[in-house]
Enzyme design. Structure first.
Site, mmCIF file in Angstrom:
data_model
loop_
_atom_site.group_PDB
_atom_site.id
_atom_site.type_symbol
_atom_site.label_atom_id
_atom_site.label_comp_id
_atom_site.label_asym_id
_atom_site.label_seq_id
_atom_site.Cartn_x
_atom_site.Cartn_y
_atom_site.Cartn_z
ATOM 1 N N ARG A 45 -19.647 5.774 -31.095
ATOM 2 C CA ARG A 45 -20.942 6.372 -31.753
ATOM 3 C C ARG A 45 -21.868 5.265 -32.057
ATOM 4 O O ARG A 45 -23.264 5.429 -32.253
ATOM 5 C CB ARG A 45 -20.828 7.427 -32.878
ATOM 6 C CG ARG A 45 -20.187 8.491 -32.693
ATOM 7 C CD ARG A 45 -19.595 9.382 -33.746
ATOM 8 N NE ARG A 45 -18.154 9.175 -33.845
ATOM 9 C CZ ARG A 45 -17.404 9.874 -34.895
ATOM 10 N NH1 ARG A 45 -18.160 10.316 -35.870
ATOM 11 N NH2 ARG A 45 -16.301 9.576 -34.887
ATOM 12 N N ASP A 102 -22.373 -1.546 -29.335
ATOM 13 C CA ASP A 102 -23.031 -2.004 -30.545
ATOM 14 C C ASP A 102 -22.264 -3.459 -30.636
ATOM 15 O O ASP A 102 -23.060 -4.590 -31.034
ATOM 16 C CB ASP A 102 -22.712 -0.943 -31.565
ATOM 17 C CG ASP A 102 -21.134 -0.776 -31.851
ATOM 18 O OD1 ASP A 102 -20.204 -1.350 -30.994
ATOM 19 O OD2 ASP A 102 -20.754 -0.002 -32.875
ATOM 20 N N ASP A 105 -16.175 -7.333 -30.233
ATOM 21 C CA ASP A 105 -15.330 -8.041 -31.234
ATOM 22 C C ASP A 105 -14.170 -8.757 -30.652
ATOM 23 O O ASP A 105 -14.554 -9.797 -29.972
ATOM 24 C CB ASP A 105 -14.994 -7.023 -32.370
ATOM 25 C CG ASP A 105 -14.123 -7.207 -33.539
ATOM 26 O OD1 ASP A 105 -14.276 -8.382 -33.951
ATOM 27 O OD2 ASP A 105 -13.273 -6.778 -34.056
ATOM 28 N N LYS A 133 -19.263 -11.005 -31.724
ATOM 29 C CA LYS A 133 -18.708 -11.926 -32.737
ATOM 30 C C LYS A 133 -17.527 -12.778 -31.790
ATOM 31 O O LYS A 133 -16.499 -12.504 -31.855
ATOM 32 C CB LYS A 133 -17.672 -11.189 -33.623
ATOM 33 C CG LYS A 133 -18.447 -10.268 -34.454
ATOM 34 C CD LYS A 133 -17.275 -9.787 -35.529
ATOM 35 C CE LYS A 133 -17.859 -8.345 -36.332
ATOM 36 N NZ LYS A 133 -16.781 -7.645 -37.000
ATOM 37 N N PHE A 154 -17.544 -8.379 -41.342
ATOM 38 C CA PHE A 154 -17.718 -6.762 -41.227
ATOM 39 C C PHE A 154 -19.151 -6.438 -41.495
ATOM 40 O O PHE A 154 -19.553 -6.508 -42.416
ATOM 41 C CB PHE A 154 -16.681 -5.827 -41.847
ATOM 42 C CG PHE A 154 -16.651 -4.698 -41.204
ATOM 43 C CD1 PHE A 154 -15.577 -4.722 -40.160
ATOM 44 C CD2 PHE A 154 -17.018 -3.717 -41.815
ATOM 45 C CE1 PHE A 154 -15.469 -3.428 -39.454
ATOM 46 C CE2 PHE A 154 -16.706 -2.441 -41.015
ATOM 47 C CZ PHE A 154 -15.942 -2.272 -40.008
ATOM 48 N N ARG A 167 -24.525 4.258 -41.046
ATOM 49 C CA ARG A 167 -25.057 4.120 -39.726
ATOM 50 C C ARG A 167 -26.463 4.285 -39.773
ATOM 51 O O ARG A 167 -27.257 3.641 -38.930
ATOM 52 C CB ARG A 167 -24.614 5.273 -38.946
ATOM 53 C CG ARG A 167 -23.118 5.106 -38.654
ATOM 54 C CD ARG A 167 -22.681 6.249 -37.512
ATOM 55 N NE ARG A 167 -21.472 6.510 -37.377
ATOM 56 C CZ ARG A 167 -20.461 5.697 -36.678
ATOM 57 N NH1 ARG A 167 -20.969 4.677 -35.925
ATOM 58 N NH2 ARG A 167 -19.267 5.969 -36.316
#
Ligand code: IMP
Ligand code: MG
Length: 180
Positions: A45, A102, A105, A133, A154, A167
């Site tokens: 999402r 988004d 990682d 990242k 984070f 969000r």
């Protein structure tokens, strides 16, 4: 009043995000300038805010589709096992495809999703991630376009959550736990 055990410190302002999204959209528009139709695939999402802003800056004929892959659950740990929870509605064979993520990682999610979509024989497929990242990478995968490279923190906001919260922040912030 914040009832949680953490604070959020702003890392990237809404204004900086908007400027970067505009620049990314210009590059993507120019890269796919000869397309008859670009299928913009958002990974649910976390990409929903990013894709909404990015799509409106693309000067191309586009369609929007979504894919949901599981990885985190409610934890802050990434997982190597990626499952598709919601598949695409449309066809991408012979199409130009832009995957919108988004955050990259460890890289497992993007690696898995790109592999899956490539097996459907698109004409061209590229990825655009808002955040990267690089220091966290466990598998060699690169998104052609990246909004911001960030350190190993984070983050939440602009679509990105911590346990489904935050969000709806207009900026990107890093989570800092209070001493208990
Ligand atoms: P990867 O498979 O390890 O590359 O994980 C990618 C996914 O993990 C992203 O799409 C996010 O949903 C989630 N994720 C990674 N880092 C963060 C973070 O800092 N905050 C919230 N979600 C994150
Ligand atoms: Mg995600």
């Amino acid at each position: 009043m914040n009832h949680s055990n953490y604070e959020i410190d702003q890392m990237i302002s809404a204004k900086s995000i908007a400027a970067r999204v505009e620049a990314l959209a210009r590059e993507i528009t120019s890269f796919f300038s000869d397309t008859d139709k670009l299928v913009v695939v958002g990974l649910l999402r976390g990409s929903f805010v990013f894709i909404a802003d990015l799509a409106r800056e693309l000067d191309l004929p586009i369609e929007i589709d979504f894919l949901e892959a599981s990885s985190y659950g409610n934890s802050m740990q990434s997982s190597k096992e990626v499952k598709i929870i919601k598949d695409l509605r449309g066809e991408i064979a012979g199409r130009d495809v832009l995957v919108v993520e988004d955050i990259v990682d460890t890289g497992y999610t993007l690696h898995h999703v790109l592999g899956l979509l490539k097996s459907k024989a698109p004409k061209r497929i590229e990825a655009c991630a808002l955040l990267d990242k690089p220091s966290r990478r466990e598998i060699d995968i690169k998104s052609r376009w990246v909004g911001f490279e960030i350190p190993d923190e984070f983050v939440v906001g602009y679509g990105i959550d911590y346990a489904q919260r935050n969000r709806n922040l207009s900026y990107i912030g890093k989570v800092r736990f209070r001493d208990s």
